[in-house]
Design a protein around this motif. Structure first.
Motif, PDB file in Angstrom:
ATOM      1  N   PRO A 429      15.159  42.263  13.051  1.00  0.00           N
ATOM      2  CA  PRO A 429      14.213  41.022  12.020  1.00  0.00           C
ATOM      3  C   PRO A 429      14.349  39.538  12.100  1.00  0.00           C
ATOM      4  N   LEU A 430      13.254  39.023  11.069  1.00  0.00           N
ATOM      5  CA  LEU A 430      12.748  37.136  11.583  1.00  0.00           C
ATOM      6  C   LEU A 430      14.206  37.029  10.318  1.00  0.00           C
ATOM      7  N   MET A 431      13.856  35.743  10.798  1.00  0.00           N
ATOM      8  CA  MET A 431      15.037  34.907   9.396  1.00  0.00           C
ATOM      9  C   MET A 431      14.506  33.726   8.290  1.00  0.00           C
ATOM     10  N   MET A 432      14.663  34.809   7.045  1.00  0.00           N
ATOM     11  CA  MET A 432      13.715  33.748   6.230  1.00  0.00           C
ATOM     12  C   MET A 432      14.775  32.292   5.345  1.00  0.00           C
ATOM     13  N   SER A 433      14.253  31.296   5.814  1.00  0.00           N
ATOM     14  CA  SER A 433      15.517  29.937   4.846  1.00  0.00           C
ATOM     15  C   SER A 433      14.466  29.552   3.942  1.00  0.00           C
ATOM     16  N   VAL A 434      15.378  28.870   2.717  1.00  0.00           N
ATOM     17  CA  VAL A 434      14.425  27.981   2.196  1.00  0.00           C
ATOM     18  C   VAL A 434      15.687  26.956   1.986  1.00  0.00           C
ATOM     19  N   ALA A 435      15.507  25.345   2.120  1.00  0.00           N
ATOM     20  CA  ALA A 435      16.364  24.278   2.151  1.00  0.00           C
ATOM     21  C   ALA A 435      15.668  23.570   0.692  1.00  0.00           C
ATOM     22  N   LEU A 436      16.219  22.377   0.390  1.00  0.00           N
ATOM     23  CA  LEU A 436      16.619  21.335  -0.786  1.00  0.00           C
ATOM     24  C   LEU A 436      16.750  20.551   0.311  1.00  0.00           C
ATOM     25  N   ASP A 437      15.878  19.199   0.150  1.00  0.00           N
ATOM     26  CA  ASP A 437      16.277  18.127   0.974  1.00  0.00           C
ATOM     27  C   ASP A 437      16.406  16.592   0.305  1.00  0.00           C
ATOM     28  N   LEU A 438      17.103  15.399   0.491  1.00  0.00           N
ATOM     29  CA  LEU A 438      16.789  14.362  -0.457  1.00  0.00           C
ATOM     30  C   LEU A 438      16.836  13.035   0.474  1.00  0.00           C
ATOM     31  N   VAL A 459      17.822   9.463   7.058  1.00  0.00           N
ATOM     32  CA  VAL A 459      18.280   9.979   7.100  1.00  0.00           C
ATOM     33  C   VAL A 459      18.142  10.608   5.854  1.00  0.00           C
ATOM     34  N   GLY A 460      19.311  11.889   5.911  1.00  0.00           N
ATOM     35  CA  GLY A 460      18.548  13.360   4.582  1.00  0.00           C
ATOM     36  C   GLY A 460      20.493  14.254   4.726  1.00  0.00           C
ATOM     37  N   VAL A 461      20.198  14.100   3.288  1.00  0.00           N
ATOM     38  CA  VAL A 461      21.540  16.055   2.647  1.00  0.00           C
ATOM     39  C   VAL A 461      20.874  17.094   1.990  1.00  0.00           C
ATOM     40  N   GLY A 462      21.535  17.593   2.578  1.00  0.00           N
ATOM     41  CA  GLY A 462      20.418  19.008   1.258  1.00  0.00           C
ATOM     42  C   GLY A 462      21.517  20.222   2.084  1.00  0.00           C
ATOM     43  N   LEU A 463      20.816  21.189   0.971  1.00  0.00           N
ATOM     44  CA  LEU A 463      20.962  22.400   0.911  1.00  0.00           C
ATOM     45  C   LEU A 463      21.192  23.904   0.848  1.00  0.00           C
ATOM     46  N   ALA A 464      20.753  24.759   1.786  1.00  0.00           N
ATOM     47  CA  ALA A 464      19.921  25.592   2.333  1.00  0.00           C
ATOM     48  C   ALA A 464      20.509  27.038   2.511  1.00  0.00           C
ATOM     49  N   LEU A 465      19.915  28.426   2.110  1.00  0.00           N
ATOM     50  CA  LEU A 465      20.025  29.247   2.029  1.00  0.00           C
ATOM     51  C   LEU A 465      19.067  30.061   3.122  1.00  0.00           C
ATOM     52  N   PRO A 484      24.396  30.040   2.391  1.00  0.00           N
ATOM     53  CA  PRO A 484      24.296  29.386   2.000  1.00  0.00           C
ATOM     54  C   PRO A 484      24.699  27.750   3.173  1.00  0.00           C
ATOM     55  N   SER A 485      24.560  27.030   2.650  1.00  0.00           N
ATOM     56  CA  SER A 485      25.255  25.535   4.129  1.00  0.00           C
ATOM     57  C   SER A 485      25.069  24.432   3.389  1.00  0.00           C
ATOM     58  N   PHE A 486      25.312  23.144   3.536  1.00  0.00           N
ATOM     59  CA  PHE A 486      25.207  22.020   3.843  1.00  0.00           C
ATOM     60  C   PHE A 486      24.400  21.425   5.340  1.00  0.00           C
ATOM     61  N   VAL A 487      23.326  20.630   5.224  1.00  0.00           N
ATOM     62  CA  VAL A 487      22.578  19.842   6.544  1.00  0.00           C
ATOM     63  C   VAL A 487      23.005  18.193   5.830  1.00  0.00           C
ATOM     64  N   ALA A 488      22.790  17.830   7.307  1.00  0.00           N
ATOM     65  CA  ALA A 488      22.490  16.338   7.641  1.00  0.00           C
ATOM     66  C   ALA A 488      21.781  15.914   8.594  1.00  0.00           C
ATOM     67  N   SER A 489      20.333  14.894   8.387  1.00  0.00           N
ATOM     68  CA  SER A 489      19.689  14.966   9.029  1.00  0.00           C
ATOM     69  C   SER A 489      19.214  13.539   9.346  1.00  0.00           C
ATOM     70  N   ASP A 506      19.542  17.844  13.440  1.00  0.00           N
ATOM     71  CA  ASP A 506      19.940  18.130  12.454  1.00  0.00           C
ATOM     72  C   ASP A 506      20.607  18.854  12.894  1.00  0.00           C
ATOM     73  N   TYR A 507      21.592  18.391  11.746  1.00  0.00           N
ATOM     74  CA  TYR A 507      23.379  19.825  11.900  1.00  0.00           C
ATOM     75  C   TYR A 507      23.684  20.709  10.230  1.00  0.00           C
ATOM     76  N   ASP A 508      23.930  21.720  10.454  1.00  0.00           N
ATOM     77  CA  ASP A 508      23.823  22.234   9.626  1.00  0.00           C
ATOM     78  C   ASP A 508      25.375  23.435   9.290  1.00  0.00           C
ATOM     79  N   THR A 509      25.926  23.454   8.753  1.00  0.00           N
ATOM     80  CA  THR A 509      27.414  23.455   8.950  1.00  0.00           C
ATOM     81  C   THR A 509      27.114  25.104   9.156  1.00  0.00           C
ATOM     82  N   ARG A 510      26.085  25.869   9.006  1.00  0.00           N
ATOM     83  CA  ARG A 510      26.606  26.981  10.007  1.00  0.00           C
ATOM     84  C   ARG A 510      25.690  27.849  10.935  1.00  0.00           C
ATOM     85  N   LEU A 511      24.532  26.210  11.253  1.00  0.00           N
ATOM     86  CA  LEU A 511      24.091  26.937  12.616  1.00  0.00           C
ATOM     87  C   LEU A 511      24.188  26.011  13.495  1.00  0.00           C
TER      88      LEU A 511
END
Length: 591
Positions: A429-438, A459-465, A484-489, A506-511
């Motif tokens: 399978p492919l792995m799809m993601s969408v993220a909102l970053d600030l 620097v940035g923070v955001g949410l990803a699915l 869902p996950s939180f992201v810092a970049s 980036d640091y993703d709390t899941r990846l």
């Protein structure tokens, strides 16, 4: 993982751990648990329920019942193989009907004993409960009826020794019957609103039932509560594991939770790897693996050692492997258009300006980016596309913004999971993601003579699915569970005339930690400034015509940024009669 076209109605894993069977509409499919190939199928119109087990001689016995009251038995020879076998369709060697015992009105509910020698059937219209014995060995139905009628039965189960039958009804009643003669034995009150199926605890006459929306109990025949487990969300189904000390509970949260029955302690859970509802599940004989069926027709074979997660632990990321990509930063490097003003320069005039970016003056714009990221195993890389808005009006040269990132991850060649559609291998399978970053950053022009070149850091923070997808549409599509996950970049980059190149980590709390590179372009948006006059420009050589004022105010056909900011634009209106020393000072207001 296997994929079929319609919802999975029932899953059974045989005691020898060699075969997995599933019910799809009117067909029972047999799947080799090692090669995951479909090796057989039996079709039975209107099938309500079925049972499967294997004899020591390697013969598979399948018994099924239909809503018309017909019972059929198949004996299928089978030898486990590492190689995929051709699917065979088998014919039943025996068929009979239980319709006579129900006045030929059909069947609403069926139950089979583990060895398929005993059958219970219920007909709602008459309230009759029928019991049938020794079907497979005698090739005839020896039938009896329960000695009292029941109503609204939603589940039935035989004890391990086939001596007792338990039924549960929507009126909150649990009845236990003598399975040999159909006599009523005893009853208990239960919680029936959630319709949790009844089960006998292996090797005993104790019963596993729901006592509340979120509580499952073990009752002895007298009605004493021997064990109790309370879950975090409403219970859908529950069953004992083979060690009789652990309980698996399917909850409304679409996950399977594991509890210690002796003290009710929550041990962990098996997360759902699919966004659709779990419809059925079963364990192998050693409780080391399980199969889970879903509403979209997906079947997952799950290693429990690797996938039973401790409480409050996030789901296993390697089954998703999806990366969110945080892409940010922008530059604005347009030309400055000629200043627009009237020949009389009123006290307040509107000048439309497109500033040269975030660097020498405030501005804002839209960025469009594409990039590539390295993914953790079992995936290889990720392609992403970003659209964002950046604004540097507030604390120039710092900027803030918001970005939407979509991405697609591709598996590597050694992808560890098998995917099949009716036995045929599918691509990973492919792995799809969408993220909102600030993002928040700073952009500067380090070269005085070339203000088109800009460097920046942010620097940035955001949410990803993140979600797994099998590259198909329609009834063959599989949509994994949304994670869902939180992201810092952090990012650094450089730009030239709107073209941007950047590197970011980036640091993703899941990846975990991810590294990416992006290239893109920034489209600058215009904005308006207001200039207010208050005296301080000297007019030389006497009065001038209004037409000559424009020539003094424009250098090479345009006003410079310094001219606008300092109000250093000459103006003389002969009708107003300004003297040589009369002047005004420009005050710039940004809108």
């Amino acid at each position: 993982m296997l994929k079929t076209y319609i919802p999975i109605q029932q899953l059974v894993w045989n005691d020898a751990d060699t075969l997995i069977s599933y019910l799809e509409q009117d067909v029972v499919y047999l799947v080799d648990s090692t090669s995951h190939a479909i090796v057989g199928a039996v079709e039975f119109p209107g099938v309500l329920d079925y049972s499967m087990f294997m004899e020591e001689d390697g013969v598979i016995h399948i018994i099924a019942g239909s809503d018309s009251g017909t019972i059929a038995v198949w004996d299928i020879p089978y030898k486990p193989s590492e190689e995929a076998q051709h699917t065979q369709e088998f014919e039943p060697h025996f068929m009979d009907s239980v319709a006579d015992s129900l006045d030929e009105r059909g069947v609403d509910l069926l139950a089979f004993s583990d060895d398929s020698n005993y059958i219970a059937e219920f007909h709602e219209a008459t309230g009759e409960l029928g019991l049938h014995y020794k079907l497979r060995y005698t090739n005839e139905l020896i039938s009896k009826k329960a000695d009292r009628s029941v109503s609204h039965v939603y589940s039935m189960a035989f004890s391990d020794d086939n001596n007792q039958l338990a039924t549960t009804s929507t009126d909150g009643k649990l009845f236990v019957w003598n399975a040999f003669n159909g006599r009523f034995m005893y009853e208990h009150d239960i919680y029936a609103q959630s319709r949790v199926p009844v089960h006998f605890v292996q090797g005993t006459y104790n019963l596993l039932v729901a006592s509340a929306e979120d509580t499952v109990v073990v009752l002895d025949p007298v009605g004493n509560v021997l064990q109790s487990v309370t879950t975090s969300s409403p219970v859908i189904d529950a069953r004992m594991l083979s060690d009789k000390r652990r309980l698996a509970v399917l909850t409304q949260d679409n996950r399977i939770e594991i509890y210690n029955l002796e003290d009710g302690v929550y041990l962990g859970y098996v997360p759902s790897f699919n966004i659709t509802t779990i419809t059925s599940f079963d364990f192998n004989s050693k409780d080391t693996s399980m199969v889970v069926g879903h509403q979209d027709g997906s079947i997952y074979k799950i290693d429990l050692k690797a996938n039973v997660l401790p409480p409050r632990t996030k789901p296993v990321l390697r089954l998703i492997g999806v990366e969110e990509v945080v892409v940010e930063g922008a530059e604005f490097t347009p030309e400055i258009p000629p200043a627009e003003y009237s020949d009389t320069m009123p006290e307040e005039s509107i000048i439309t300006v497109a500033d040269p970016g975030l660097f020498p003056a405030p501005g804002h714009g839209i960025e469009i980016l594409a990039g590539v990221s390295l993914l953790p195993n079992p995936h290889m890389l990720d392609l992403d596309f970003t659209v964002g808005y950046l604004n540097a009006f507030f604390v120039h040269p710092f900027y803030v913004g918001a970005q939407m990132i979509t991405s697609v991850g591709f598996p590597n060649k050694e992808f560890p999971y098998n995917y099949r559609l009716y036995g045929e291998p599918l691509a990973p399978p492919l792995m799809m993601s969408v993220a909102l970053d600030l993002p928040v950053g700073i952009a500067v022009t380090p070269f005085e003579r070339n203000r088109d070149i800009v460097v920046y850091a942010e620097v940035g923070v955001g949410l990803a699915l993140h979600q797994l997808w099998n590259r198909r549409f329609g009834n063959t599509a599989i949509a994994g569970l949304l994670h869902p996950s939180f992201v810092a970049s952090m990012a650094v980059g450089a730009g030239w005339k709107g073209i941007t190149l950047r590197l970011h980590g980036d640091y993703d709390t899941r990846l975990g930690f991810l590294f990416s590179a992006n290239i893109g372009y920034t489209v600058q948006l215009p904005y308006k400034k207001k200039a207010k006059s208050s005296g301080a420009i000297t007019v030389k050589d006497g009065p001038k015509e209004a037409s000559s004022v424009e020539n003094e105010a424009v250098v090479d056909g345009r006003a410079t940024a310094e001219d606008v900011a300092e109000g250093d634009v000459g103006n003389q209106n002969e009708g107003e009669g300004l003297s040589k020393e009369e002047s005004f000072e420009g005050e710039l207001t940004v809108h």
